[in-house]
Design a protein around this motif. Sequence first.
Motif, short mmCIF file in Angstrom:
data_model
loop_
_atom_site.label_atom_id
_atom_site.label_comp_id
_atom_site.label_asym_id
_atom_site.label_seq_id
_atom_site.Cartn_x
_atom_site.Cartn_y
_atom_site.Cartn_z
N ALA A 75 -15.80 38.06 21.47
CA ALA A 75 -16.32 37.40 22.68
C ALA A 75 -16.31 38.36 23.87
CB ALA A 75 -15.51 36.16 22.99
N MET A 76 -15.34 39.28 23.88
CA MET A 76 -15.28 40.26 24.97
C MET A 76 -16.13 41.50 24.67
SD MET A 76 -11.33 39.97 26.22
CE MET A 76 -10.51 39.62 24.68
N ASN A 77 -16.84 41.45 23.55
CA ASN A 77 -17.73 42.54 23.14
C ASN A 77 -16.97 43.83 22.86
OD1 ASN A 77 -20.32 43.24 22.35
ND2 ASN A 77 -20.82 44.10 24.35
N TRP A 78 -15.71 43.70 22.39
CA TRP A 78 -14.92 44.86 22.03
C TRP A 78 -15.20 45.30 20.61
CZ3 TRP A 78 -9.37 43.32 24.03
CH2 TRP A 78 -9.38 43.28 25.43
N ILE A 79 -15.45 44.32 19.73
CA ILE A 79 -15.74 44.61 18.33
C ILE A 79 -16.89 43.72 17.88
CG2 ILE A 79 -13.38 45.33 17.77
CD1 ILE A 79 -12.95 42.60 16.42
N GLY A 80 -17.46 44.04 16.74
CA GLY A 80 -18.54 43.24 16.18
C GLY A 80 -18.00 42.06 15.39
N GLY A 81 -18.88 41.15 15.05
CA GLY A 81 -18.49 39.97 14.29
C GLY A 81 -17.97 40.31 12.90
N GLY A 82 -18.59 41.27 12.24
CA GLY A 82 -18.13 41.69 10.93
C GLY A 82 -16.74 42.31 11.00
N ASP A 83 -16.48 43.06 12.07
CA ASP A 83 -15.16 43.64 12.27
C ASP A 83 -14.11 42.53 12.43
OD1 ASP A 83 -16.27 46.25 12.35
OD2 ASP A 83 -16.67 46.04 14.49
N ALA A 84 -14.43 41.50 13.20
CA ALA A 84 -13.49 40.40 13.42
C ALA A 84 -13.16 39.69 12.11
CB ALA A 84 -14.08 39.41 14.43
N LYS A 85 -14.17 39.47 11.28
CA LYS A 85 -13.94 38.78 10.00
C LYS A 85 -13.15 39.67 9.03
CE LYS A 85 -18.30 37.60 10.48
NZ LYS A 85 -19.67 37.21 10.21
N LEU A 86 -13.47 40.96 9.00
CA LEU A 86 -12.72 41.88 8.14
C LEU A 86 -11.27 41.98 8.60
CD1 LEU A 86 -12.69 43.92 5.79
CD2 LEU A 86 -13.32 45.68 7.46
N PHE A 87 -11.06 42.03 9.89
CA PHE A 87 -9.72 42.09 10.48
C PHE A 87 -8.90 40.88 10.01
CE2 PHE A 87 -6.86 41.21 14.13
CZ PHE A 87 -6.18 42.41 14.18
N ALA A 88 -9.48 39.70 10.06
CA ALA A 88 -8.78 38.48 9.65
C ALA A 88 -8.51 38.47 8.15
CB ALA A 88 -9.59 37.25 10.06
N ALA A 89 -9.50 38.87 7.36
CA ALA A 89 -9.32 38.88 5.90
C ALA A 89 -8.25 39.88 5.49
CB ALA A 89 -10.65 39.20 5.22
N ALA A 90 -8.21 41.03 6.16
CA ALA A 90 -7.18 42.02 5.86
C ALA A 90 -5.80 41.50 6.23
CB ALA A 90 -7.47 43.33 6.58
N ALA A 91 -5.69 40.85 7.39
CA ALA A 91 -4.41 40.29 7.81
C ALA A 91 -3.93 39.22 6.82
CB ALA A 91 -4.52 39.70 9.22
N LEU A 92 -4.86 38.43 6.29
CA LEU A 92 -4.51 37.43 5.28
C LEU A 92 -3.84 38.10 4.08
CD1 LEU A 92 -4.80 34.58 3.89
CD2 LEU A 92 -7.02 35.42 3.07
N TRP A 93 -4.43 39.16 3.59
CA TRP A 93 -3.88 39.86 2.42
C TRP A 93 -2.55 40.54 2.73
CZ3 TRP A 93 -5.22 41.07 -2.71
CH2 TRP A 93 -6.35 40.39 -3.20
N LEU A 94 -2.40 41.04 3.94
CA LEU A 94 -1.22 41.85 4.25
C LEU A 94 0.02 41.02 4.53
CD1 LEU A 94 -3.06 44.59 6.25
CD2 LEU A 94 -2.01 44.81 4.00
N GLY A 95 -0.12 39.92 5.23
CA GLY A 95 1.03 39.06 5.49
C GLY A 95 2.11 39.73 6.32
N PHE A 96 3.27 39.07 6.31
CA PHE A 96 4.40 39.57 7.09
C PHE A 96 5.37 40.30 6.16
CE2 PHE A 96 8.61 39.19 8.97
CZ PHE A 96 8.34 39.64 10.25
#
Length: 173
Positions: A75-96
Motif C-alpha cells: 500500500a505504501m508502494n515499497w514492494i510489489g504485490g507478488g513480493d508481499a505474497k511471497l513474503f507471507a508464504a515464506a514466513a508461513l514455512w519458516l515459523g518461529f
Amino acid sequence: MTAYLAAALVLVFPALVIVAALRDAASYTIPNSISLALLAAFPPAALALGLPLPAIGLHAAIGLVALLAGMAMFAMNWIGGGDAKLFAAAALWLGFPAVASFLLGTCVAGGLLALLLLTLRSARVRPLVTAGPGWLVRLAEPGESVPYGLAICAGALAAFPASPLIGAFRAFA
C-alpha cells in the motif's frame, strides 16, 4: 513415510522461492501460482513431518501477520504485490524462531540488492551491460523497480535451516 518423501516435501520450499526470485529478476513479476503452491504445500509437509497442530497454528499466524505487513508495504508502494505474497508464504514455512532470521536476512539482502542496482544503474557501469541479456539490461535501467523477490529468497534460504520443519526433518531422517 520414507526419508525420500520427507526430503522431497522439505525441498519444495527452497525450490519455489528460488524460482520466484529468478522470475522476479527476469520479469519483475512473481506469479501467484508460486505463492499459492507454497501455501498449498505447507500443510501436507508440516503434517507429514509430524509438526504438532499448535506449531502449525503458530506458523499460520506468522504467515498471516507477514501477509498484513506485506499488504501495508504494498500500500505504501515499497514492494510489489507478488513480493508481499511471497513474503507471507515464506514466513508461513519458516515459523518461529526462524522468522526473525528471515526478516533480518531479507533486510540485509535488500540493502545489498539496492547497492548492487545503484552500481549497475550508474553512468559508469550501465554502458557495459547494454549488450547483455534483456533481463540484465532491464535491471540496469535507471528508474526501474527493484526485484525484491531476490532479497526475500536470500532471507528465506538463510533462515530455512532454523525452521521447525527442518528440525522435524532432522528428527525424522
